[in-house]
Every structure is written in structure tokens, then in C-alpha cells.
Design a protein around this motif. Sequence first.
Motif, PDB file in Angstrom:
ATOM      1  N   ALA A  59     -10.756  -0.723   1.922  1.00 45.13           N
ATOM      2  CA  ALA A  59      -9.529  -1.317   1.381  1.00 45.13           C
ATOM      3  C   ALA A  59      -8.276  -0.633   1.891  1.00 45.13           C
ATOM      4  CB  ALA A  59      -9.556  -1.274  -0.145  1.00 45.13           C
ATOM      5  N   ARG A  60      -8.424   0.602   2.371  1.00 44.03           N
ATOM      6  CA  ARG A  60      -7.243   1.354   2.833  1.00 44.03           C
ATOM      7  C   ARG A  60      -7.516   1.918   4.228  1.00 44.03           C
ATOM      8  NH1 ARG A  60      -4.660   4.590  -2.273  1.00 44.03           N
ATOM      9  NH2 ARG A  60      -2.972   4.788  -0.755  1.00 44.03           N
ATOM     10  N   PRO A  61      -7.522   1.058   5.219  1.00 42.46           N
ATOM     11  CA  PRO A  61      -7.833   1.501   6.587  1.00 42.46           C
ATOM     12  C   PRO A  61      -6.710   2.352   7.174  1.00 42.46           C
ATOM     13  CG  PRO A  61      -7.085  -0.756   6.601  1.00 42.46           C
ATOM     14  CD  PRO A  61      -7.206  -0.374   5.157  1.00 42.46           C
ATOM     15  N   ARG A 315       0.535  -0.005  13.097  1.00 39.03           N
ATOM     16  CA  ARG A 315       0.675   1.271  12.395  1.00 39.03           C
ATOM     17  C   ARG A 315       1.667   1.140  11.236  1.00 39.03           C
ATOM     18  NH1 ARG A 315      -1.733   5.677  14.493  1.00 39.03           N
ATOM     19  NH2 ARG A 315      -2.308   5.753  16.709  1.00 39.03           N
ATOM     20  N   ALA A 316       2.758   0.423  11.464  1.00 40.68           N
ATOM     21  CA  ALA A 316       3.740   0.225  10.410  1.00 40.68           C
ATOM     22  C   ALA A 316       3.141  -0.553   9.240  1.00 40.68           C
ATOM     23  CB  ALA A 316       4.969  -0.500  10.960  1.00 40.68           C
ATOM     24  N   ALA A 317       2.321  -1.553   9.559  1.00 33.84           N
ATOM     25  CA  ALA A 317       1.676  -2.338   8.507  1.00 33.84           C
ATOM     26  C   ALA A 317       0.795  -1.462   7.627  1.00 33.84           C
ATOM     27  CB  ALA A 317       0.850  -3.460   9.135  1.00 33.84           C
ATOM     28  N   LEU A 318       0.037  -0.559   8.249  1.00 30.56           N
ATOM     29  CA  LEU A 318      -0.847   0.309   7.475  1.00 30.56           C
ATOM     30  C   LEU A 318      -0.079   1.404   6.759  1.00 30.56           C
ATOM     31  CD1 LEU A 318      -4.000   0.614   9.760  1.00 30.56           C
ATOM     32  CD2 LEU A 318      -3.507  -0.992   7.912  1.00 30.56           C
ATOM     33  N   ALA A 319       1.043   1.842   7.320  1.00 28.34           N
ATOM     34  CA  ALA A 319       1.873   2.830   6.625  1.00 28.34           C
ATOM     35  C   ALA A 319       2.382   2.259   5.300  1.00 28.34           C
ATOM     36  CB  ALA A 319       3.036   3.260   7.512  1.00 28.34           C
ATOM     37  N   CYS A 320       2.826   1.024   5.327  1.00 28.62           N
ATOM     38  CA  CYS A 320       3.267   0.372   4.088  1.00 28.62           C
ATOM     39  C   CYS A 320       2.086   0.174   3.135  1.00 28.62           C
ATOM     40  CB  CYS A 320       3.931  -0.959   4.397  1.00 28.62           C
ATOM     41  SG  CYS A 320       5.515  -0.822   5.245  1.00 28.62           S
ATOM     42  N   HIS A 321       0.994  -0.305   3.686  1.00 30.58           N
ATOM     43  CA  HIS A 321      -0.182  -0.616   2.866  1.00 30.58           C
ATOM     44  C   HIS A 321      -0.700   0.617   2.141  1.00 30.58           C
ATOM     45  CE1 HIS A 321      -3.825  -2.818   1.763  1.00 30.58           C
ATOM     46  NE2 HIS A 321      -4.550  -1.800   2.203  1.00 30.58           N
TER      47      HIS A 321
END
Length: 335
Positions: A59-61, A315-321
Motif C-alpha cells: 500500500a505504501r510503495p 517520485r513526487a507522486a510517492l512522496a505525497c502518497h
Amino acid sequence: MMQLTALAAVADLAKTLPQADAKAAEAALARQNSLTKPPGSLGRLEELAVFMASWRGTARPQIARAQAVVFAGNHGICAQGVNPYPQAVTAQMVGNFQAGGAAINQLCRANGAELSVIALDLDRPTADFTTGPAMTEAETLAAMQTGADAVDVTADVLILGEMGIGNSTIAAAMASALFGGEVAGWVGAGTGSDSEGIKRKIAAIETGLARHKGLSAMGVLAALGGREQAAICGAVLAARAARIPVILDGFICTAAASALYAADPALLDHCLVGHQSAEPGHRKLLTALNKRAVLEFDMRLGEGSGAALALGILRAALACHNGMATFGEAGVSEA
């Protein structure tokens, strides 16, 4: 490691290769909807985070390691005058990549990817597809295996690119053979062909299409493709086996992978397209593949440059996520 033994077997691989993890995607979406923002307000960043979750199975890649690979090859079709540059430029550019002097080196450095460059028999171009198949099945499988073997199974994402004088002609030929339509609609300037050069590209492709009819998707790869296109296909399959999401580059890279899509559309489910190339055929190709590029920056360099740039968005998408607080954690009232 994945072993590729027959082109005819590729179409059946979608039945045995890993599928997206629906539970991980559901958990990632639930997290997105609990973060301190209106649901959906981060648009495609949210979609990218859920996509990554579905293929990494969590859920948190995170992206601890991003691998970038550029495959290089030479093409017999250059005998038809389809490119203004000599084929020696392919090897010269490989040297530039290895010395760190190309755009892809800078973009990988800026976006945190480890780059390797693999040259495939540059001193032995494929055959001219106007006179016969570009590659035998054995040559195609060997190049696919090289691509598969290049994939680091510890990577969290794989960026793919290519280099090869003449390969915009290869891409247009493959796209035309796989998806139909007027050849001219798939052909662009590539590295800078003038109007006469574009006419030669169209004529060469039309001759090749007339010679190589009624082929399977992977048969098209062998008859009209090149070693770097086959290597891209092999890398895409090996990444799928390891549940590694792939970022494809522009027109040439996407056209290479489209052979897999034509064999079975599910084979590209784990692939993003990094950018929409300025090459005119790429928009048509994305429509045929039902893919939407992450970026549209009027780029047409190749080398994996658009895919490396898209890595920064991922990377930005996962930083927010992963980094944003939930409503509960922040003490913010939900509507």
C-alpha cells in the motif's frame, strides 16, 4: 532469470506472469482518500501512486532503486537512405553515454536512476527489411534474452530507452504493420530527415510491409524490428516477472513494446509511457495502446530521456502518497 525459447510462446506469457495486486491497490486508494486533501485533488499523482502499489504489492510503495537501461543497435534499412547520419554515430553516442555526456546521463542523475548502456552487435547491423527479414527468430530471441538479463530484479522501477541510427524508421514500420493505417501517418523527421528523406522512409516501409505480410506480432518484431527493439521487449517481460513497473520512453521505445501489446494487451499492464514524443506517430500509437503519457514536453530525443524525466513525477507522486498526513494524524476535520 526469465528464459525466452520461442517467439510463438510470448503471447501466452500473460497467463502465467504476475498480475496487479488488487488488494494493495485498494489499500493505496484508501490511503489517498484519507490524506489531507480533497479526494482526487492530486489528479494523476494519485493514479501513479496506486499504480505503483498494485505492482509492488504494498500500500505504501517506495523507489529505493530506479534502474535505467539504454539499448543500442544498428539497422540494415539505413542502406535505403532513411537517415541523414552515418551508422557510426550509434557507437559514438554509446561512448558519450558511457562517458556521462548525454542528456540521459543528466536526467538520470537529476531524478535518481542508475544508468547502464548495452550495445547489441553494432558492427553487425540487422538485415535490410526491404529485401528480407531484419532478424531470424534466433537473433530476435538472443536480443530479447539480452534485454531480459539486463533487468535488476532488486529495482523498484525500470526505465527503458534506445539508441540506433535509423530506428525511427523501424518504429514507424512496426507501428504500421501492427496497427495499420497510412504509412505516412506514422513517419516523422526522426533525427532530422528533410522532405526527401521522409519520402525515402515511407517508400522503404511500404516495400517492407508488402514483403512481410500476415505475420504474428512477434513475427513483425523479427521481420521489421531491430536488436534494441527486441531487447526492450525482453526487458519488459523480465520486469513483469519480477513485478517491476516499467517507464517506456517515446515513440521508438513504445513502438518496440507495442509488439508485446499486439501479442496480448495485458503484457503492457505494468508499463507507463514517460512522455508523448513530438514524433507524429506517437500520439496515434498511444491511442492504439490505450495509454496516456505522463508528460508532454515536445521532446523527441530518445535515449530514455522522457522516461527519466517522468521518473521525477513518479517520485513526487510517492512522496505525497507516503509523506502526507492523514486527516486523523493532522487533526483536520473531514467534510
